[in-house]
Design a protein around this motif. Structure first.
Motif, PDB file in Angstrom:
ATOM      1  N   PRO A 195       4.879   0.921   2.276  1.00  0.00           N
ATOM      2  CA  PRO A 195       3.685   0.377   1.532  1.00  0.00           C
ATOM      3  C   PRO A 195       3.911  -0.215   0.133  1.00  0.00           C
ATOM      4  O   PRO A 195       4.649   0.453  -0.695  1.00  0.00           O
ATOM      5  CB  PRO A 195       2.681   1.745   1.592  1.00  0.00           C
ATOM      6  N   ASP A 196       3.104  -1.385  -0.094  1.00  0.00           N
ATOM      7  CA  ASP A 196       3.701  -1.794  -1.390  1.00  0.00           C
ATOM      8  C   ASP A 196       5.023  -2.538  -1.762  1.00  0.00           C
ATOM      9  O   ASP A 196       5.234  -2.647  -3.065  1.00  0.00           O
ATOM     10  CB  ASP A 196       2.986  -0.791  -2.403  1.00  0.00           C
ATOM     11  N   GLN A 197       5.897  -2.461  -0.781  1.00  0.00           N
ATOM     12  CA  GLN A 197       7.250  -2.882  -1.290  1.00  0.00           C
ATOM     13  C   GLN A 197       7.344  -4.200  -1.298  1.00  0.00           C
ATOM     14  O   GLN A 197       8.399  -4.513  -2.128  1.00  0.00           O
ATOM     15  CB  GLN A 197       8.214  -2.436   0.052  1.00  0.00           C
ATOM     16  N   TRP A 198       6.341  -5.150  -1.199  1.00  0.00           N
ATOM     17  CA  TRP A 198       6.563  -6.530  -1.391  1.00  0.00           C
ATOM     18  C   TRP A 198       6.461  -6.648  -2.902  1.00  0.00           C
ATOM     19  O   TRP A 198       6.986  -7.629  -3.303  1.00  0.00           O
ATOM     20  CB  TRP A 198       5.272  -7.279  -0.525  1.00  0.00           C
ATOM     21  N   ARG A 199       5.740  -5.879  -3.322  1.00  0.00           N
ATOM     22  CA  ARG A 199       5.460  -5.878  -5.024  1.00  0.00           C
ATOM     23  C   ARG A 199       6.596  -5.420  -5.876  1.00  0.00           C
ATOM     24  O   ARG A 199       7.192  -5.895  -6.722  1.00  0.00           O
ATOM     25  CB  ARG A 199       4.239  -5.199  -5.354  1.00  0.00           C
ATOM     26  N   ARG A 200       7.101  -4.360  -5.240  1.00  0.00           N
ATOM     27  CA  ARG A 200       8.338  -3.560  -5.923  1.00  0.00           C
ATOM     28  C   ARG A 200       9.473  -4.651  -5.505  1.00  0.00           C
ATOM     29  O   ARG A 200      10.602  -4.043  -6.461  1.00  0.00           O
ATOM     30  CB  ARG A 200       8.516  -2.066  -5.351  1.00  0.00           C
TER      31      ARG A 200
END
Length: 75
Positions: A66-71
């Motif tokens: 989850p939220d790895q596209w941002r990180r």
């Protein structure tokens, strides 16, 4: 006047040079001195900039979650 100011840098010992020949001789000696000074200045090691290092082109593998596209931009 000190001794260093009175000493000639270049002295012609033999021959009778024309002003043009003397100017050519001075130009060659000056160019050789400049090349030696440039080579000595380039011999000094400067720290390498990391901005252009090839390792910056390699990225870490993409991690799923989850939220790895941002990180992914920070890793």
């Amino acid at each position: 006047m000190s001794d260093e100011e009175a000493k000639p840098v270049l002295r012609v010992v033999k021959g009778d040079l024309t002003p043009e020949e003397l100017a050519a001789l001075v130009a060659v000696v000056a160019a050789r001195n400049a090349a030696a000074a440039h080579a000595a200045a380039r011999a000094v090691k400067r720290p390498r900039s990391e901005w252009g290092h090839p390792a910056r082109l390699a990225r870490t593998p993409h991690r799923f979650g989850p939220d790895q596209w941002r990180r992914s931009a920070w890793a």
